[in-house]
Write a protein that holds these residues in place. Structure first.
Motif, PDB file in Angstrom:
ATOM      1  N   ILE A  65      10.616 101.037   8.837  1.00  0.00           N
ATOM      2  CA  ILE A  65       9.572 100.132   9.326  1.00  0.00           C
ATOM      3  C   ILE A  65       9.124 100.983  10.472  1.00  0.00           C
ATOM      4  N   ASP A  66       7.763 101.181  10.448  1.00  0.00           N
ATOM      5  CA  ASP A  66       6.794 101.484  11.837  1.00  0.00           C
ATOM      6  C   ASP A  66       7.012 100.769  12.854  1.00  0.00           C
ATOM      7  N   PRO A  67       7.480 101.210  14.159  1.00  0.00           N
ATOM      8  CA  PRO A  67       7.643 100.415  15.244  1.00  0.00           C
ATOM      9  C   PRO A  67       6.651  99.292  15.583  1.00  0.00           C
ATOM     10  N   GLY A  68       5.346  99.853  15.100  1.00  0.00           N
ATOM     11  CA  GLY A  68       4.431  99.021  15.401  1.00  0.00           C
ATOM     12  C   GLY A  68       4.053  97.893  14.322  1.00  0.00           C
ATOM     13  N   VAL A  69       4.826  97.891  13.390  1.00  0.00           N
ATOM     14  CA  VAL A  69       4.867  96.960  12.253  1.00  0.00           C
ATOM     15  C   VAL A  69       5.691  95.829  12.244  1.00  0.00           C
ATOM     16  N   ARG A  70       5.294  94.628  12.087  1.00  0.00           N
ATOM     17  CA  ARG A  70       6.202  93.340  12.072  1.00  0.00           C
ATOM     18  C   ARG A  70       6.363  92.814  10.665  1.00  0.00           C
ATOM     19  N   GLU A  71       7.560  92.873  10.123  1.00  0.00           N
ATOM     20  CA  GLU A  71       7.717  92.536   8.709  1.00  0.00           C
ATOM     21  C   GLU A  71       7.783  90.952   8.845  1.00  0.00           C
ATOM     22  N   LEU A  72       6.998  90.389   7.876  1.00  0.00           N
ATOM     23  CA  LEU A  72       7.034  88.807   7.783  1.00  0.00           C
ATOM     24  C   LEU A  72       8.127  88.219   6.573  1.00  0.00           C
ATOM     25  N   ARG A  73       8.909  87.429   6.891  1.00  0.00           N
ATOM     26  CA  ARG A  73       9.880  86.769   5.924  1.00  0.00           C
ATOM     27  C   ARG A  73       9.916  85.524   6.164  1.00  0.00           C
ATOM     28  N   ASP A  74       9.301  84.714   7.308  1.00  0.00           N
ATOM     29  CA  ASP A  74       9.434  83.381   7.516  1.00  0.00           C
ATOM     30  C   ASP A  74       8.421  82.742   6.739  1.00  0.00           C
ATOM     31  N   PRO A  75       8.555  81.757   5.844  1.00  0.00           N
ATOM     32  CA  PRO A  75       7.555  80.962   5.122  1.00  0.00           C
ATOM     33  C   PRO A  75       6.710  80.304   5.977  1.00  0.00           C
ATOM     34  N   LYS A  76       7.054  79.695   7.079  1.00  0.00           N
ATOM     35  CA  LYS A  76       6.440  78.873   7.914  1.00  0.00           C
ATOM     36  C   LYS A  76       5.264  79.775   8.739  1.00  0.00           C
ATOM     37  N   ALA A  77       5.776  81.054   9.080  1.00  0.00           N
ATOM     38  CA  ALA A  77       4.823  81.972   9.676  1.00  0.00           C
ATOM     39  C   ALA A  77       3.833  82.182   8.750  1.00  0.00           C
ATOM     40  N   MET A  78       4.333  82.740   7.394  1.00  0.00           N
ATOM     41  CA  MET A  78       3.124  83.096   6.407  1.00  0.00           C
ATOM     42  C   MET A  78       2.186  81.904   6.148  1.00  0.00           C
ATOM     43  N   ARG A  79       2.662  80.728   5.913  1.00  0.00           N
ATOM     44  CA  ARG A  79       1.738  79.661   5.659  1.00  0.00           C
ATOM     45  C   ARG A  79       0.841  79.571   6.754  1.00  0.00           C
ATOM     46  N   ALA A  80       1.403  79.598   8.176  1.00  0.00           N
ATOM     47  CA  ALA A  80       0.415  79.375   9.400  1.00  0.00           C
ATOM     48  C   ALA A  80      -0.758  80.418   9.074  1.00  0.00           C
ATOM     49  N   MET A  81      -0.435  81.593   8.752  1.00  0.00           N
ATOM     50  CA  MET A  81      -1.436  82.707   8.633  1.00  0.00           C
ATOM     51  C   MET A  81      -2.524  82.628   7.207  1.00  0.00           C
ATOM     52  N   ALA A  82      -1.974  81.577   6.406  1.00  0.00           N
ATOM     53  CA  ALA A  82      -2.865  81.467   5.259  1.00  0.00           C
ATOM     54  C   ALA A  82      -3.704  80.216   5.266  1.00  0.00           C
ATOM     55  N   HIS A  83      -4.460  80.277   6.361  1.00  0.00           N
ATOM     56  CA  HIS A  83      -5.559  79.161   6.539  1.00  0.00           C
ATOM     57  C   HIS A  83      -6.681  79.943   6.733  1.00  0.00           C
ATOM     58  N   PRO A  84      -8.082  79.498   6.238  1.00  0.00           N
ATOM     59  CA  PRO A  84      -9.150  80.418   6.210  1.00  0.00           C
ATOM     60  C   PRO A  84      -9.556  80.346   7.766  1.00  0.00           C
ATOM     61  N   VAL A  85      -9.510  79.366   8.528  1.00  0.00           N
ATOM     62  CA  VAL A  85     -10.019  79.238   9.840  1.00  0.00           C
ATOM     63  C   VAL A  85      -9.082  80.181  10.828  1.00  0.00           C
ATOM     64  N   ARG A  86      -7.865  80.176  10.628  1.00  0.00           N
ATOM     65  CA  ARG A  86      -7.061  80.918  11.508  1.00  0.00           C
ATOM     66  C   ARG A  86      -7.401  82.634  11.287  1.00  0.00           C
ATOM     67  N   LEU A  87      -7.611  82.892   9.630  1.00  0.00           N
ATOM     68  CA  LEU A  87      -7.720  84.184   9.470  1.00  0.00           C
ATOM     69  C   LEU A  87      -9.314  84.560  10.371  1.00  0.00           C
ATOM     70  N   GLN A  88     -10.068  83.879  10.156  1.00  0.00           N
ATOM     71  CA  GLN A  88     -11.469  84.132  11.002  1.00  0.00           C
ATOM     72  C   GLN A  88     -10.986  84.036  12.488  1.00  0.00           C
ATOM     73  N   VAL A  89     -10.315  83.435  13.082  1.00  0.00           N
ATOM     74  CA  VAL A  89      -9.957  83.804  14.538  1.00  0.00           C
ATOM     75  C   VAL A  89      -9.271  84.894  14.769  1.00  0.00           C
ATOM     76  N   ARG A 119      -3.226  85.569  -0.966  1.00  0.00           N
ATOM     77  CA  ARG A 119      -4.568  85.025  -1.628  1.00  0.00           C
ATOM     78  C   ARG A 119      -5.498  84.902  -0.483  1.00  0.00           C
ATOM     79  N   ALA A 120      -4.952  83.965   0.512  1.00  0.00           N
ATOM     80  CA  ALA A 120      -6.170  83.784   1.750  1.00  0.00           C
ATOM     81  C   ALA A 120      -6.479  85.056   2.376  1.00  0.00           C
ATOM     82  N   ARG A 121      -5.783  86.012   2.480  1.00  0.00           N
ATOM     83  CA  ARG A 121      -6.355  87.135   3.151  1.00  0.00           C
ATOM     84  C   ARG A 121      -7.140  87.979   2.347  1.00  0.00           C
ATOM     85  N   ARG A 122      -6.874  87.811   1.024  1.00  0.00           N
ATOM     86  CA  ARG A 122      -7.960  88.552  -0.060  1.00  0.00           C
ATOM     87  C   ARG A 122      -9.233  87.881   0.065  1.00  0.00           C
TER      88      ARG A 122
END
Length: 201
Positions: A6-30, A109-112
């Protein structure tokens, strides 16, 4: 691919709570606005996305909890500026199962959906941009037949083309504007029976 690849500048996500936090339309806009404009306060962000400062602060704290944003400098309350934590995100959905896989699917799905919103905004507002920007905006669709290795090669080559443009803010030309480049490459025939059974589990 191992973690060492993995590129040092890339973060691998495996934590479901972190992914759920990202899967919100307002947070993606932020995250989108912080990436384009740089540090902003909750009040400033709220004005841009049509949310109250209190609600925006809640979303910022949630993003900060999982390492997606951070305080840009000292401040108090809603006058405190926030910035996006730079770096790519990697989610290997095929290696996940259970809640982590469901969270990865929800986040993707939220990011798409957020990306499609930006594409539609460009289509609607295209005529409002200057002629040079109208001309260089593009859409491409290409259908062919490839092997697994050929598609992998195309993905790598596209990454190599874009690599020089991953640059710090200080190296960006003064005339540069925020640009989105989105690329997909995927099979379009029906999956075989074995793959259907595995995905149904």
């Amino acid at each position: 691919m191992s973690s060492d690849d993995i590129d040092p500048g890339v973060r691998e996500l495996r934590d479901p709570k972190a992914m759920r936090a990202m899967a919100h339309p307002v947070r993606l806009q932020v995250l989108e606005i912080l990436g384009e404009e740089g540090p902003l306060t909750a009040t400033e962000l709220g004005e841009r996305i049509g949310e109250s400062p209190a609600n925006t602060s809640f979303h910022l704290r949630t993003l900060a909890k999982y390492g997606f944003v951070e305080e840009a400098e000292r401040g108090k309350g809603r006058s405190r500026p926030w910035r996006e934590v730079r770096g790519g995100l990697l989610v290997r959905e095929e290696e996940l199962d259970g809640e982590a896989r469901r969270a990865a699917v929800a986040m993707a799905r939220a990011r798409r959906a957020n990306l499609l919103r930006r594409i539609e905004r460009w289509v609607v507002e295209r005529s409002s941009y200057s002629k040079p920007w109208q001309k260089v905006g593009f859409e491409m669709e290409f259908q062919t037949r490839m092997t697994v290795e050929e598609l992998k090669k195309v993905s790598r080559q596209i990454g190599e083309i874009l690599e020089p443009f991953k640059r710090p803010a200080g190296d960006v030309p003064g005339s540069a504007k925020p640009v989105t480049i989105a690329v997909w490459g995927f099979r379009t025939d029906a999956p075989d029976a074995g793959a259907r059974r595995r995905s149904a589990r």
